[in-house]
Write a protein that holds these residues in place. Structure first.
Motif, PDB file in Angstrom:
ATOM      1  N   MET A 171       0.835  -1.198   0.000  1.00 32.73           N
ATOM      2  CA  MET A 171       0.000   0.000   0.000  1.00 32.73           C
ATOM      3  C   MET A 171       0.872   1.252   0.000  1.00 32.73           C
ATOM      4  N   LYS A 172       2.000   1.211   0.709  1.00 27.54           N
ATOM      5  CA  LYS A 172       2.928   2.347   0.695  1.00 27.54           C
ATOM      6  C   LYS A 172       3.513   2.531  -0.700  1.00 27.54           C
ATOM      7  N   THR A 173       3.856   1.421  -1.345  1.00 22.74           N
ATOM      8  CA  THR A 173       4.446   1.485  -2.680  1.00 22.74           C
ATOM      9  C   THR A 173       3.514   2.179  -3.660  1.00 22.74           C
ATOM     10  N   TRP A 174       2.221   1.868  -3.596  1.00 22.58           N
ATOM     11  CA  TRP A 174       1.248   2.462  -4.517  1.00 22.58           C
ATOM     12  C   TRP A 174       0.536   3.670  -3.908  1.00 22.58           C
ATOM     13  N   ARG A 175       1.026   4.140  -2.781  1.00 19.30           N
ATOM     14  CA  ARG A 175       0.483   5.327  -2.102  1.00 19.30           C
ATOM     15  C   ARG A 175      -1.016   5.204  -1.838  1.00 19.30           C
ATOM     16  N   ILE A 176      -1.381   4.055  -1.278  1.00 18.31           N
ATOM     17  CA  ILE A 176      -2.761   3.786  -0.890  1.00 18.31           C
ATOM     18  C   ILE A 176      -2.790   3.705   0.627  1.00 18.31           C
ATOM     19  N   ALA A 177      -3.800   4.258   1.228  1.00 16.72           N
ATOM     20  CA  ALA A 177      -3.968   4.163   2.681  1.00 16.72           C
ATOM     21  C   ALA A 177      -5.369   3.652   2.970  1.00 16.72           C
ATOM     22  N   ILE A 178      -5.552   3.131   4.154  1.00 19.77           N
ATOM     23  CA  ILE A 178      -6.869   2.642   4.563  1.00 19.77           C
ATOM     24  C   ILE A 178      -7.315   3.449   5.773  1.00 19.77           C
ATOM     25  N   VAL A 179      -8.547   3.914   5.714  1.00 21.26           N
ATOM     26  CA  VAL A 179      -9.122   4.714   6.792  1.00 21.26           C
ATOM     27  C   VAL A 179     -10.541   4.237   7.064  1.00 21.26           C
ATOM     28  N   ASP A 180     -11.111   4.720   8.177  1.00 19.19           N
ATOM     29  CA  ASP A 180     -12.511   4.403   8.454  1.00 19.19           C
ATOM     30  C   ASP A 180     -13.414   5.384   7.702  1.00 19.19           C
ATOM     31  N   ARG A 181     -14.702   5.292   7.938  1.00 15.41           N
ATOM     32  CA  ARG A 181     -15.661   6.148   7.226  1.00 15.41           C
ATOM     33  C   ARG A 181     -15.428   7.635   7.448  1.00 15.41           C
ATOM     34  N   HIS A 182     -14.813   7.968   8.580  1.00 17.01           N
ATOM     35  CA  HIS A 182     -14.605   9.367   8.943  1.00 17.01           C
ATOM     36  C   HIS A 182     -13.204   9.860   8.594  1.00 17.01           C
ATOM     37  N   GLY A 183     -12.431   9.035   7.895  1.00 12.85           N
ATOM     38  CA  GLY A 183     -11.095   9.434   7.477  1.00 12.85           C
ATOM     39  C   GLY A 183     -10.012   9.242   8.518  1.00 12.85           C
ATOM     40  N   ARG A 184     -10.327   8.537   9.598  1.00  7.79           N
ATOM     41  CA  ARG A 184      -9.341   8.293  10.664  1.00  7.79           C
ATOM     42  C   ARG A 184      -8.678   6.931  10.462  1.00  7.79           C
ATOM     43  N   ARG A 185      -7.522   6.781  11.091  1.00  9.65           N
ATOM     44  CA  ARG A 185      -6.858   5.466  11.061  1.00  9.65           C
ATOM     45  C   ARG A 185      -7.765   4.430  11.710  1.00  9.65           C
ATOM     46  N   LEU A 186      -7.621   3.192  11.268  1.00 10.67           N
ATOM     47  CA  LEU A 186      -8.459   2.120  11.797  1.00 10.67           C
ATOM     48  C   LEU A 186      -8.039   1.741  13.211  1.00 10.67           C
ATOM     49  N   THR A 187      -9.015   1.347  14.003  1.00  5.76           N
ATOM     50  CA  THR A 187      -8.708   0.738  15.289  1.00  5.76           C
ATOM     51  C   THR A 187      -8.290  -0.703  15.011  1.00  5.76           C
ATOM     52  N   GLN A 188      -7.658  -1.329  15.978  1.00  8.40           N
ATOM     53  CA  GLN A 188      -7.261  -2.728  15.805  1.00  8.40           C
ATOM     54  C   GLN A 188      -8.493  -3.614  15.579  1.00  8.40           C
ATOM     55  N   GLY A 189      -9.578  -3.307  16.271  1.00 10.16           N
ATOM     56  CA  GLY A 189     -10.806  -4.086  16.109  1.00 10.16           C
ATOM     57  C   GLY A 189     -11.410  -3.953  14.716  1.00 10.16           C
ATOM     58  N   ARG A 190     -11.445  -2.738  14.191  1.00 10.39           N
ATOM     59  CA  ARG A 190     -11.996  -2.526  12.843  1.00 10.39           C
ATOM     60  C   ARG A 190     -11.097  -3.187  11.800  1.00 10.39           C
ATOM     61  N   ALA A 191      -9.789  -3.146  12.015  1.00  4.71           N
ATOM     62  CA  ALA A 191      -8.862  -3.798  11.088  1.00  4.71           C
ATOM     63  C   ALA A 191      -9.083  -5.317  11.109  1.00  4.71           C
ATOM     64  N   ALA A 192      -9.302  -5.873  12.292  1.00  3.50           N
ATOM     65  CA  ALA A 192      -9.573  -7.314  12.387  1.00  3.50           C
ATOM     66  C   ALA A 192     -10.914  -7.660  11.735  1.00  3.50           C
ATOM     67  N   LEU A 193     -11.912  -6.794  11.908  1.00  8.23           N
ATOM     68  CA  LEU A 193     -13.209  -7.008  11.259  1.00  8.23           C
ATOM     69  C   LEU A 193     -13.057  -6.982   9.744  1.00  8.23           C
ATOM     70  N   ARG A 194     -12.252  -6.060   9.229  1.00 11.66           N
ATOM     71  CA  ARG A 194     -12.006  -5.998   7.788  1.00 11.66           C
ATOM     72  C   ARG A 194     -11.355  -7.295   7.309  1.00 11.66           C
ATOM     73  N   TYR A 195     -10.441  -7.841   8.101  1.00  8.81           N
ATOM     74  CA  TYR A 195      -9.798  -9.112   7.739  1.00  8.81           C
ATOM     75  C   TYR A 195     -10.841 -10.228   7.625  1.00  8.81           C
ATOM     76  N   VAL A 196     -11.761 -10.264   8.570  1.00  5.88           N
ATOM     77  CA  VAL A 196     -12.817 -11.290   8.517  1.00  5.88           C
ATOM     78  C   VAL A 196     -13.654 -11.126   7.247  1.00  5.88           C
ATOM     79  N   TYR A 197     -14.041  -9.889   6.936  1.00  9.16           N
ATOM     80  CA  TYR A 197     -14.833  -9.648   5.724  1.00  9.16           C
ATOM     81  C   TYR A 197     -14.028  -9.897   4.452  1.00  9.16           C
ATOM     82  N   CYS A 198     -12.724  -9.696   4.507  1.00 10.24           N
ATOM     83  CA  CYS A 198     -11.874  -9.973   3.336  1.00 10.24           C
ATOM     84  C   CYS A 198     -11.838 -11.456   2.992  1.00 10.24           C
ATOM     85  N   SER A 199     -12.242 -12.300   3.918  1.00 14.36           N
ATOM     86  CA  SER A 199     -12.271 -13.728   3.630  1.00 14.36           C
ATOM     87  C   SER A 199     -13.238 -14.061   2.499  1.00 14.36           C
TER      88      SER A 199
END
Length: 159
Positions: free
Chosen positions: A62-90
């Protein structure tokens, strides 16, 4: 998709090292021994890798392609939201694996998997913001990395 392929390469390396660690720790004698435990272990290790880096805003690809991941409000993800995203990525891998369950092997499995990835990627066209459904469900979005706020001085590395 180039970022996705680069990520797959890194995840392969992480999975390879985790498999080696698991094999040595359990003294595996063949690939079928402890297969279910190895699969669960790899899912946890890959989940830790993904959620750790997503909570910090970016993985190396993501750094290489200058992509970042944020929540709906533009903030960095919490560890819980990042883990939830991993589950949905399945959703990228579980359906073809469940469909193929013992019925396909080798190239047949590759075709089923590739077909599902193509369909799942095309389904993003039906989302109002053209984002992937796992991001919509997890309340995350991919953005240009320049929109991220700079890290506080306490988080930067000094030489």
């Amino acid at each position: 998709m180039a970022c996705w392929l680069y990520e797959a390469l890194l995840l392969f390396a992480v999975a390879l090292l985790a498999t080696l660690l698991f094999s040595v720790a359990t003294q595996m004698r063949n690939a079928l021994q402890h297969r279910q435990w190895l699969t669960a272990f790899l899912a946890v290790v890959l989940g830790i890798y993904c959620s750790w880096f997503w909570a910090r805003g970016q993985t190396l690809p993501m750094k290489t392609w200058r992509i970042a991941i944020v929540d709906r409000h533009g903030r960095r993800l919490t560890q819980g939201r990042a883990a939830l995203r991993y589950v949905y990525c399945s959703m990228w891998v579980l359906p073809p694996l469940l469909i193929a369950q013992g019925r396909f092997a080798g190239w047949d499995l590759a075709v089923v998997f590739s077909g599902w990835v193509a369909v799942w990627a095309l389904l993003s066209r039906f989302h109002p913001q053209q984002q992937f459904w796992h991001d919509a469900w997890a309340g995350t979005r991919l953005v240009d990395a320049s929109v991220l706020a700079p890290r506080p001085a306490s988080e930067t590395i000094t030489a």
